[in-house]
Write a protein that holds these residues in place. Structure first.
Motif, PDB file in Angstrom:
ATOM      1  N   ASN A 122       0.855  -1.184   0.000  1.00  0.00           N
ATOM      2  CA  ASN A 122       0.000   0.000   0.000  1.00  0.00           C
ATOM      3  C   ASN A 122       0.894   1.238   0.000  1.00  0.00           C
ATOM      4  N   LEU A 126      -4.763   5.527   3.778  1.00  0.00           N
ATOM      5  CA  LEU A 126      -5.299   5.141   5.078  1.00  0.00           C
ATOM      6  C   LEU A 126      -6.818   5.221   5.150  1.00  0.00           C
ATOM      7  N   GLY A 127      -7.434   6.094   4.376  1.00  0.00           N
ATOM      8  CA  GLY A 127      -8.871   6.324   4.479  1.00  0.00           C
ATOM      9  C   GLY A 127      -9.173   7.560   5.298  1.00  0.00           C
ATOM     10  N   GLN A 129     -10.934   8.131   7.892  1.00  0.00           N
ATOM     11  CA  GLN A 129     -10.937   8.016   9.349  1.00  0.00           C
ATOM     12  C   GLN A 129      -9.612   8.455   9.952  1.00  0.00           C
ATOM     13  N   THR A 265     -10.856   4.517  -2.507  1.00  0.00           N
ATOM     14  CA  THR A 265      -9.581   5.196  -2.249  1.00  0.00           C
ATOM     15  C   THR A 265      -8.408   4.336  -2.697  1.00  0.00           C
ATOM     16  N   TYR A 266      -8.520   3.017  -2.450  1.00  0.00           N
ATOM     17  CA  TYR A 266      -7.404   2.126  -2.811  1.00  0.00           C
ATOM     18  C   TYR A 266      -7.862   0.685  -2.724  1.00  0.00           C
ATOM     19  N   SER A 280      -7.688  -5.283   1.494  1.00  0.00           N
ATOM     20  CA  SER A 280      -6.974  -4.024   1.233  1.00  0.00           C
ATOM     21  C   SER A 280      -7.913  -2.903   0.782  1.00  0.00           C
ATOM     22  N   ILE A 282     -10.169   0.116   0.545  1.00  0.00           N
ATOM     23  CA  ILE A 282     -10.565   1.294   1.317  1.00  0.00           C
ATOM     24  C   ILE A 282     -11.712   1.957   0.558  1.00  0.00           C
ATOM     25  N   SER A 286     -11.791   9.174  -0.701  1.00  0.00           N
ATOM     26  CA  SER A 286     -11.502   9.920   0.529  1.00  0.00           C
ATOM     27  C   SER A 286     -10.595  11.116   0.278  1.00  0.00           C
TER      28      SER A 286
END
Length: 479
Positions: A122, A126-127, A129, A265-266, A280, A282, A286
């Protein structure tokens, strides 16, 4: 010469049959009540369900099979075969033009996503949050936006469509093919009735922010697929997903990295662009898709809580206008092939052409996945004669959806109400809606949904800002 009773009876039968045939051929089509037929079919199926005659099993028995990770066996009345060069199975019936396409063997159910180790590291996503601790107010506002909600876990709160009978049903042109949205053990499913066979597919992920509607994805192993039924916001009904044929039941449309680039996001793509590391993922688009991966930034500020330096993070307002537009252009320039099929390589400040295969203009193709909003905006005098960018109208940190007065106020930062050619006719209150005249919502053939009663064309907002005589005339009729 007198006719025998047998001859007279045969003649009477022929006349009766001929009368029915003539009536059937000459009866006006507008006498057919489609809604009544659908209602009667629903009632008939409900009786079958009560009597436990669905493939010889009761609903309770089928539910128990599903809990055991099994599906209803395929009846002998249906045929199935694997489709060439795919992992898809076709199920159909002789002399019928409808069919099922599924990526799992008939009589089985989709397999749960496996617990796999990532193939690729990655890059630091992170996202949203992860941003919350230091940016609480922005976080609370941002999670209400279309970007953040463009994909999310399909919990009951994250599915807008009804699961209550009869609003949970989707009928098709073929009375032997229809869908039910059901919940069992706090899990949501699309249940398909295909003649005397029934199967279920789980709803795992909701995609779409519910402006026009929502679609849904499910896991089968390490692959994602779209479900056949979607939800339409304006009409508040279940419908065939865009591009799906009414009467079929298709659950084999695979999701690729290019799809997830604009809905997540990922995610770690494995050996190609359609196999993933499920853990993995997300969800949601974001903060990091505009500011860059946040891990180094978060780690630094946790270690240096008193620092006010924006370490290892991009502030889009510090970029040039073109660079800002390129950030939005990741998703708002229509569907584009990825140069790297694993995706998620674009960083704020990059050029789109370094990551995407940019094609000729699609500015006229105003569909959800084909509308080139960035190019449409760039044709506007508001854009060509000023330094405006997307963020001058759209605050990415808050949800302004439907607030025409808010967007109109932003127009009036540059324009005067008195300069509007319709000001005298509209009168007081014109400043509350510049949008419907100058950026009209219209239906388009590039965005259609098939239903049993005909195609539906949801209207989309055009981002080419101009004086539109047709839109103005339509607006004035409402005043």
């Amino acid at each position: 010469m007198p006719k025998s009773p047998a001859v007279l009876l045969a003649f009477a039968i022929l006349m009766l049959v001929g009368g029915y045939l003539w009536y059937g051929l000459t009866k006006p089509n507008d006498d057919v009540d489609l809604n009544a037929l659908v209602k009667r079919q629903s009632q008939r199926e409900s009786l079958r369900e009560i009597e436990g005659l669905i493939g010889g099993l009761s609903i309770n028995q089928i539910d128990e099979l599903a809990r055991q990770g099994r599906g209803q066996s395929l009846p002998s009345t249906l045929i199935s075969r694997p489709m060439p060069d795919t992992n898809t199975w076709f199920v159909g019936r002789e002399r019928h033009d409808v069919g099922v396409e599924i990526p799992f063997k008939p009589g089985h159910v989709p397999t749960s996503p496996p617990d796999l180790d990532p193939i690729h590291q990655n890059p630091g996503f992170l996202g949203a949050q992860a941003c919350r601790e230091c940016h609480e107010s922005i976080y609370q506002s941002f999670i209400q936006t279309a970007h953040h909600r463009t994909s999310r876990k399909a919990t009951p709160d994250n599915i807008a469509g009804s699961f209550e009978t009869p609003d949970n049903e989707l009928f098709t042109r073929d009375p032997e093919v229809w869908f039910e949205m059901i919940r069992r053990d706090q899990k949501s499913f699309q249940r398909v009735r295909f003649f005397d066979w029934m199967f279920e597919v789980p709803i795992d992920i909701t995609v779409g922010s519910n402006l026009l509607g929502e679609s849904y994805l499910y896991w089968h192993g390490d692959k994602l697929y779209q479900l056949h039924a979607s939800y339409l916001t304006e009409s508040d009904v279940w419908a065939n997903s865009p591009g799906y044929v009414d009467g079929d039941a298709v659950f084999s449309r695979g999701i690729h990295t290019a799809c997830l680039e604009c809905h997540a996001t990922y995610i770690d793509a494995r050996q190609d662009d359609e196999h993933f590391t499920p853990g993995s993922l997300i969800l949601g688009v974001s903060c990091e898709r505009c500011h860059g991966p946040g891990k180094d930034h978060v780690d630094f500020h946790k270690a240096n809580p008193t620092s006010d330096q924006g370490y290892q993070i991009t502030v889009p307002s510090n970029l040039t206008r073109d660079q800002q537009m390129q950030v939005c252009g990741q998703c708002h320039t229509g569907v584009k092939p990825l140069l790297d099929p694993l995706g998620f390589k674009f960083r704020p400040g990059d050029r789109l052409e370094d990551h995407y295969e940019l094609t000729a203009s699609s500015s006229g193709a105003n569909g959800v996945h084909t509308s080139n909003q960035m190019e449409r905006l760039s044709q506007s005098r508001c854009f060509t004669e000023t330094s405006m960018a997307c963020v001058d109208c759209h605050n990415p940190h808050q949800n302004d959806r439907g607030r025409l007065d808010v967007f109109s106020k932003r127009c009036l930062e540059c324009h005067e109400v008195s300069h509007c050619g319709a000001a005298d006719r509209v009168g007081e209150g014109i400043e509350g809606n510049c949008i419907d005249c100058h950026m009209p919502r219209r239906a388009t053939e590039n965005m259609s949904i098939e239903t049993a009663s005909g195609d539906v064309f949801p209207p989309l907002r055009d981002h080419y800002i101009r004086v539109d005589d047709e839109a103005t005339s339509e607006f004035l009729k409402t005043r």
